[in-house]
Scaffold this motif. Structure first.
Motif, short mmCIF file in Angstrom:
data_model
loop_
_atom_site.label_atom_id
_atom_site.label_comp_id
_atom_site.label_asym_id
_atom_site.label_seq_id
_atom_site.Cartn_x
_atom_site.Cartn_y
_atom_site.Cartn_z
N GLU A 1 -37.38 -95.24 -53.72
CA GLU A 1 -37.70 -93.83 -53.94
C GLU A 1 -36.52 -93.08 -54.54
N ARG B 1 -42.51 -93.39 -54.39
CA ARG B 1 -42.71 -93.45 -52.94
C ARG B 1 -43.82 -94.46 -52.67
N SER C 1 -49.11 -96.10 -53.85
CA SER C 1 -47.83 -95.46 -54.14
C SER C 1 -48.00 -94.15 -54.89
#
Length: 614
Positions: free
Chosen positions: A89, A95, A121
Motif C-alpha cells: 500500500e 490496498r 483490492s
C-alpha cells in the motif's frame, strides 16, 4: 494442468510452463475479474516486482493467465504479514482488501515474499510520476525487468507440436525441463526471506538477522530437495517405461470385485484402501464419464489437547512437583500458550499441502511431538516462565574459531553442515573459523565452473547466486563466533515462537532448564528450528541425557522431557558460553518461581573443548 485451488469463488490451475490460470465463478465473478485485472495492470505500470504479471486476458470467460509467484509462504508471523501488505500500500498504492497470510507466497526466483489474489483490492490515488520512497530526489524508480514475465510470455506464445510422443519421450522431456528449471532464475535462487526492508522501518535486530539466515538456509534446503525428489521420481518413471516387460495380468472374474486392504505406512499411519466396483455401461461411455473412475484420499487426525493439570504433567515427569516446589502454585493461574495451537495448526497446514500433492506425510511420531506449552508466572516475584513438554531431537550445528580452531575434514568440506547458530557474538581473536576453508573452496569450485565455456546460462545463474550466498556466510564466519553443538548445551525453539510478540515467548539467549529423569540441566535458547515441530537440543546436552545419543539417534523419543524457559532473562551483551555463570543465573531464576527440592541440584557442565595451543 494441475489444480492449485478449486473454490466457490475461483478455479486456479497451473500448466507445465508454470503459468497460473485463474477462472472466476460465484457471486460478482465479473466484477471481481475486472477488478483484479485492473489492479494487476496498475501494479505492472508502477513496476511492482513481487506480484503476478498478466500474460493473457479472456474477459468473455472471466479467465486470465498470469506469471507464477512461487509457493504458499506458510507460518509467517502476523507482524510480517502486516508489514508485507503495508509495503504494498505504501510503495505502490494498492490496498489489498484481503490481507491474510494465504495471499502471500515465496518466490525463489525473486528471493522474496510476493502478494497474490487482488480481486477485492482497491487502487489508491497516486502520483503519475512514480517515485522511489527510499530516494531523496523525485526520480523514477530504476526497477529491473521482470524475468519471470518475459519467460512466461515466451512460453505462452511458443508453438506446440500437435503430434503425440511416446511415453518415454514425454517423461524424458519432463526430466530435462525440471533440470532446466532447477538451475534457472525460476527456481534455482533462494535468497534471504526478509531482504526487502525499506527505509523508515525499524532497524533489524540481531535476533531477526540470525533468524533470517536460518530461514534462508531452510528454504534453500527444502526447495532444492523438493526438485531433486521430483527429478528422481521422473527418472524412475522413465526407467520403468523403458524396462518394464511385465505382462498385463489376465482378466479374471476375481479382478472385478470390491476389496479392502489395511496396512500401516512407514510413517506409522494406518492406511485403509477400498476398491469399490459397481455395474456400469459401455466402456466407450464410461471412458468419457467424469465420475466413472474416481479416487478419494482422506486423512483423519485427532487434534490433541494440552496437558494443564499437575497430574497430567506428572504423567511424563513423575517427580516434577518435587523438583519444582512452586509448580502447584504456578499452575493455579497457568495459561495454555497460544503457540500450542499455532504449532499444531502449522502441522495441519503442512499435512494438507503434502496430502494435496500426494507427498509423504508427516510421521505420526512427529505429528504428536508436543504435550503442552504453558505460561507460568510467580504471584510474588512476577517472574515469568514458559513450560513445555516434548521429546528431544539432536542438533549438531555451529562453529567458533576462537574456541575450536580446527574441525574434522568431513565437517569442514560438508555441504550439509550448518556452521551458524542463531546465538552468536563478536569474534575475540584473529584465529580463523575452520569452516571458512571449506566454504572458500566451494566458492572457488563454483567460480571455476562459472568460467567454463560450456556451462549453460541457467547453471551460471544458479552458480552466481550460490557464490553470493557462500560469500555472505564467509563474511559472517570471519566476524562472529557461534555455539558449538558438540560442546555447548543449548536448546532449539521454532522460529515462529522466537519471533512472536509475546511476553512469555522465548527469545534467543534466554536462560532455560531442561528437566529429565530427576535431573536439571542449565542451558540457554541457542537456535531456531522448523515451525512445525518442537523438542530439539544440542548434541552435548542430548548426550548428557543419554550417553548413547548420536547426531542421528535422539536421547528420548517419548514426551518425557520438560523444557523450562525464562522469557526476558537473556543478557544484554552476548558472549562466549560461561557454564558456571549460566548455572548460577538459572539457579537464581528457579528461586524466583519457588525453588527446587533439597534432593535436587543443577548439573555442573565441564569444558570439553580442547585446550588452546601454547
Amino acid at each position: 494442468m494441475r489444480d492449485l485451488k478449486d473454490g466457490i469463488r475461483a478455479l486456479v490451475r497451473i500448466d507445465w510452463n508454470g503459468h497460473v490460470h485463474k477462472r472466476f465463478r460465484g457471486t460478482d465473478a465479473d466484477k471481481r475479474y475486472a477488478n483484479e485485472v485492473a489492479v494487476l495492470k496498475i501494479l505492472e505500470q508502477r513496476n511492482c516486482p513481487y506480484v503476478p504479471r498478466l500474460l493473457a486476458e479472456h474477459p468473455e470467460e472471466l479467465y486470465f493467465v498470469s506469471s507464477n509467484c512461487g509457493s504458499p509462504a506458510q507460518n509467517l508471523p502476523q507482524q510480517k504479514v502486516a508489514s508485507i501488505f503495508a509495503e504494498l500500500e505504501r510503495d505502490f498504492g494498492v490496498r489489498h482488501g484481503d490481507a491474510e497470510a494465504r495471499n502471500i507466497t515465496y518466490s525463489s526466483a525473486l528471493g522474496r515474499f510476493c502478494v497474490i489474489d487482488f480481486e477485492l483490492s482497491e487502487i489508491l490515488e497516486w502520483p503519475s510520476l512514480w517515485v522511489c520512497p527510499a530516494e531523496e530526489n523525485p526520480l523514477p524508480c530504476a526497477v529491473m525487468k521482470d524475468e519471470i514475465a518475459k519467460e512466461n510470455r515466451k512460453g505462452l506464445n511458443r508453438k506446440r507440436s500437435s503430434s503425440r510422443a511416446w511415453p518415454w519421450i514425454a517423461v524424458s522431456v519432463m526430466v530435462l525441463c525440471l533440470l532446466v528449471v532447477l538451475f534457472s532464475p525460476l527456481a534455482g535462487k533462494i535468497k534471504r526471506a526478509f531482504v526487502e526492508m525499506k527505509r523508515g522501518e525499524a532497524v533489524i535486530g540481531v535476533d531477526e538477522t540470525d533468524l533470517e539466515r536460518k530461514i534462508e538456509h531452510r528454504l534453500r534446503s527444502e526447495i532444492e530437495q523438493d526438485w531433486q525428489n521430483k527429478i528422481r521420481n521422473l527418472e524412475k518413471k522413465l526407467a520403468e517405461y523403458e524396462s518394464d516387460q511385465r505382462p498385463e495380468p489376465p482378466l479374471e472374474t476375481s479382478t472385478a470385485v470390491s476389496g479392502v486392504d489395511v496396512r500401516k505406512l512407514r510413517s506409522g499411519i494406518p492406511f485403509v484402501s477400498n476398491v469399490e466396483v459397481v455395474e456400469g455401461v459401455l466402456a466407450s461411455s464410461e471412458r468419457i464419464a467424469e465420475k466413472s473412475y474416481t479416487a478419494n484420499y482422506s486423512v483423519k487426525i485427532n487434534l490433541p489437547k494440552p496437558a494443564e493439570s499437575l497430574a497430567e504433567l506428572k504423567k511424563n515427569s513423575p517427580e516434577l512437583d518435587k523438583i519444582l516446589l512452586g509448580l502447584p502454585t504456578l499452575l493455579e493461574k497457568a495459561v495454555v500458550s497460544p503457540r500450542f495451537k499455532e504449532l499444531y495448526n502449522n502441522k495441519i497446514k503442512r499435512l494438507r499441502q503434502d496430502a494435496t500433492n500426494l507427498n509423504e506425510l508427516l510421521s505420526k511420531h512427529n505429528l504428536y511431538d508436543l504435550e503442552t506449552m504453558l505460561h507460568l508466572q510467580s504471584p510474588t516475584t512476577k517472574r515469568r516462565a514458559f513450560l513445555m513438554q516434548s521429546e528431544m531431537d539432536v542438533v549438531s550445528d555451529g562453529s567458533d574459531g576462537d574456541r575450536l580452531p580446527s574441525m574434522p575434514d568431513e565437517i569442514v568440506n560438508s555441504t550439509n553442515y550448518q556452521p551458524f547458530t542463531s546465538y552468536g557474538w563478536k569474534k575475540q581473536t584473529t584465529t580463523p573459523n575452520p569452516m571458512v576453508v571449506g566454504w572458500e573452496k566451494r566458492v572457488a569450485n563454483a567460480t571455476e565452473e562459472l568460467a567454463v565455456a560450456t556451462t549453460t546460462s541457467e547453471r551460471k545463474t544458479w552458480l552466481r547466486d550460490r557464490i553470493a550466498y557462500l560469500k555472505r556466510g564467509i563474511a559472517d564466519l570471519k566476524a562472529r563466533s557461534f555455539l558449538i553443538a558438540d560442546h555447548d548445551p543449548f536448546i532449539v525453539m521454532p522460529v515462529h515462537l522466537l519471533s512472536a510478540n509475546d511476553p512469555f515467548a522465548p527469545k534467543i539467549g534466554d536462560y532455560a532448564v531442561v528437566i529429565y529423569q530427576g535431573k536439571l540441566y542449565p542451558c540457554i535458547v541457542g537456535d531456531g528450528g522448523p515451525t512445525y515441530k518442537v523438542g530439539e537440543g544440542s548434541l552435548r546436552l542430548a548426550k548428557e541425557l543419554n550417553p548413547r545419543t548420536t547426531p542421528y539417534s535422539r536421547p528420548e523419543s517419548d514426551l518425557k522431557i520438560t523444557y523450562l524457559v525464562f522469557p526476558g532473562s537473556r543478557e544484554e551483551q552476548r558472549s562466549a558460553p560461561d557454564y558456571a555463570a549460566w548455572a548460577r543465573r538459572c539457579g537464581e531464576l528457579l528461586e524466583e518461581i519457588g525453588g527446587i527440592g533439597s534432593d535436587y541440584k543443577l548439573h555442573e557442565w565441564s569444558n570439553t573443548l580442547p585446550p588452546p595451543a601454547p
